[in-house]
Design an enzyme around this catalytic site. Structure first.
Site, PDB file in Angstrom:
ATOM      1  CG  ASP A 168      -6.500  -2.450   3.166  1.00 18.10           C
ATOM      2  OD1 ASP A 168      -5.369  -2.276   3.653  1.00 18.10           O
ATOM      3  OD2 ASP A 168      -7.109  -1.590   2.484  1.00 18.10           O
ATOM      4  CG  MET A 223     -11.752  -1.780   5.439  1.00 18.42           C
ATOM      5  SD  MET A 223     -10.177  -1.267   4.713  1.00 18.42           S
ATOM      6  CE  MET A 223      -9.183  -0.843   6.122  1.00 18.42           C
ATOM      7  CG  HIS A 254      -4.048  -1.367  -1.586  1.00 20.54           C
ATOM      8  ND1 HIS A 254      -5.206  -2.000  -1.959  1.00 20.54           N
ATOM      9  CD2 HIS A 254      -4.374  -0.590  -0.520  1.00 20.54           C
ATOM     10  CE1 HIS A 254      -6.194  -1.628  -1.156  1.00 20.54           C
ATOM     11  NE2 HIS A 254      -5.712  -0.769  -0.264  1.00 20.54           N
ATOM     12  CG  HIS A 268      -9.370   0.648  -0.419  1.00 19.36           C
ATOM     13  ND1 HIS A 268      -8.780   0.393   0.805  1.00 19.36           N
ATOM     14  CD2 HIS A 268     -10.696   0.695  -0.190  1.00 19.36           C
ATOM     15  CE1 HIS A 268      -9.726   0.311   1.735  1.00 19.36           C
ATOM     16  NE2 HIS A 268     -10.891   0.495   1.162  1.00 19.36           N
ATOM     17  CG  MET A 317     -11.244   3.873   2.256  1.00 14.00           C
ATOM     18  SD  MET A 317      -9.693   3.757   3.154  1.00 14.00           S
ATOM     19  CE  MET A 317      -8.566   3.768   1.767  1.00 14.00           C
ATOM     20  CB  SER A 335      -0.911   0.013   1.229  1.00 14.08           C
ATOM     21  OG  SER A 335      -1.519   1.292   1.333  1.00 14.08           O
ATOM     22  CG  ASP A 384      -5.134   2.706   0.870  1.00 13.24           C
ATOM     23  OD1 ASP A 384      -6.122   1.959   0.784  1.00 13.24           O
ATOM     24  OD2 ASP A 384      -4.015   2.325   1.268  1.00 13.24           O
ATOM     25  CG  MET A 436      -8.124   7.697   2.646  1.00  9.99           C
ATOM     26  SD  MET A 436      -7.143   7.756   4.143  1.00  9.99           S
ATOM     27  CE  MET A 436      -6.389   6.121   4.089  1.00  9.99           C
TER      28      MET A 436
HETATM   29  C1  DX5 Z   1      -6.283   2.002   5.559  1.00  5.51           C
HETATM   30  C2  DX5 Z   1      -5.893   1.596   4.183  1.00  5.51           C
HETATM   31  C3  DX5 Z   1      -4.836   0.565   4.130  1.00  5.51           C
HETATM   32  C4  DX5 Z   1      -3.528   0.955   4.759  1.00  5.51           C
HETATM   33  C5  DX5 Z   1      -2.920  -0.285   5.369  1.00  5.51           C
HETATM   34  O1  DX5 Z   1      -7.447   2.745   5.550  1.00  5.51           O
HETATM   35  O2  DX5 Z   1      -7.009   1.079   3.474  1.00  5.51           O
HETATM   36  O3  DX5 Z   1      -4.615   0.110   2.799  1.00  5.51           O
HETATM   37  O4  DX5 Z   1      -2.620   1.534   3.872  1.00  5.51           O
HETATM   38  O5  DX5 Z   1      -1.796   0.061   6.083  1.00  5.51           O
HETATM   39  P1  DX5 Z   1      -1.080  -0.948   7.077  1.00  5.51           P
HETATM   40  O6  DX5 Z   1      -0.704  -2.165   6.276  1.00  5.51           O
HETATM   41  O7  DX5 Z   1       0.098  -0.172   7.551  1.00  5.51           O
HETATM   42  O8  DX5 Z   1      -2.063  -1.279   8.174  1.00  5.51           O
HETATM   43 ZN    ZN Z   2      -6.603   0.109   1.455  1.00  2.77          ZN
END
Ligand code: DX5
Ligand code: ZN
Length: 218
Positions: A178, A140, A36, A69, A71, A11, A38, A40
């Site tokens: 994740d 999650m 990956h 992903h 969010m 990620s 993310d 947000m």
């Molecule tokens: C959190 C993200 C994850 C995050 C995971 O909201 O969706 O993808 O990057 O990070 P680690 O592996 O450090 O928990």
């Molecule tokens: Zn993620």
């Protein structure tokens, strides 16, 4: 029993953003299968990460599957823009979609694989009528919004339930876990039925990320 090798999806959220090109190239050289990403929006989750301009650049140099992903609220407004930015997988949260079936068809219609994500409190049973339509289910294992949190133990039971639902329904959806994945818990997560491990801090904060990615595969 045959040993199952998971797909590793580092990620980028945990990468050094001042060295983003080099971090992506490290992932290119690694045994990871996916990258990956993310996104947000500060509304669906209490944090803001990066968005379309970053993904457009990253997808140009990445040789791995671009696994996005979302969010964010109202993901249907942005699906087309993420397809143009180079997303190959687009995962939306069930909690953010009033018309999930329509959203999934939209994503597939744009030529991407469609994923649905579940927050830790969201039961797997809610997927019963959509499981044959999705290409992946992202569970999650921490509350979304931040990297570096602890894996929620209840996730093991969810993975087993989901594995059963997928196998019994004939769906070909992959299970992606994740949040809080470490070298210590990766094996147990895979044995519970997981296909894809997302790993942020475990990979990018490690001294030897290439070796860590290899080790996560088991
Ligand atoms: C959190 C993200 C994850 C995050 C995971 O909201 O969706 O993808 O990057 O990070 P680690 O592996 O450090 O928990
Ligand atoms: Zn993620």
């Amino acid at each position: 029993m045959e040993k199952k090798t998971p797909i590793i999806a580092p990620s980028l959220l945990a990468a050094n953003f001042l060295e983003i090109g080099r971090e992506v190239e490290m992932v290119n050289r690694s045994e990871a299968g996916w990258l990956h990403l993310d996104v947000m929006d500060g509304r669906f989750v209490p944090n803001i990460s990066f968005g379309l301009p970053v993904i457009t650049q990253v997808s140009k140099i990445s040789t791995k599957v671009c696994d996005v992903h979302l969010m964010i609220e109202e993901p249907e407004k942005y699906a087309e823009a993420f397809a143009k930015a180079g997303a190959q997988h687009l995962t939306v949260h069930i909690e953010a979609c009033v018309h999930l079936h329509r959203n999934i068809q939209q994503i597939k219609g744009l030529g991407m694989k469609a994923g649905v994500a579940l927050n830790p409190h969201t039961p797997v049973q809610l997927l019963e009528n959509i499981i044959r339509d999705v290409d992946l289910v992202l569970v999650m294992s921490v509350n979304p919004g931040f990297g570096g949190q602890h894996f929620i133990e209840q996730t093991y039971a969810k993975i087993r339930q989901l594995r059963k639902m997928i196998d019994e329904s004939g769906s070909s959806a992959l299970i992606e876990i994740d949040g809080g994945v470490t070298l210590e818990n990766a094996k147990a997560i895979v044995e519970a039925g997981t296909d894809v491990l997302v790993a942020g801090n475990t990979v990018f904060a490690s001294k030897d990320p290439l070796a860590t990615i290899r080790a996560l595969k088991g």
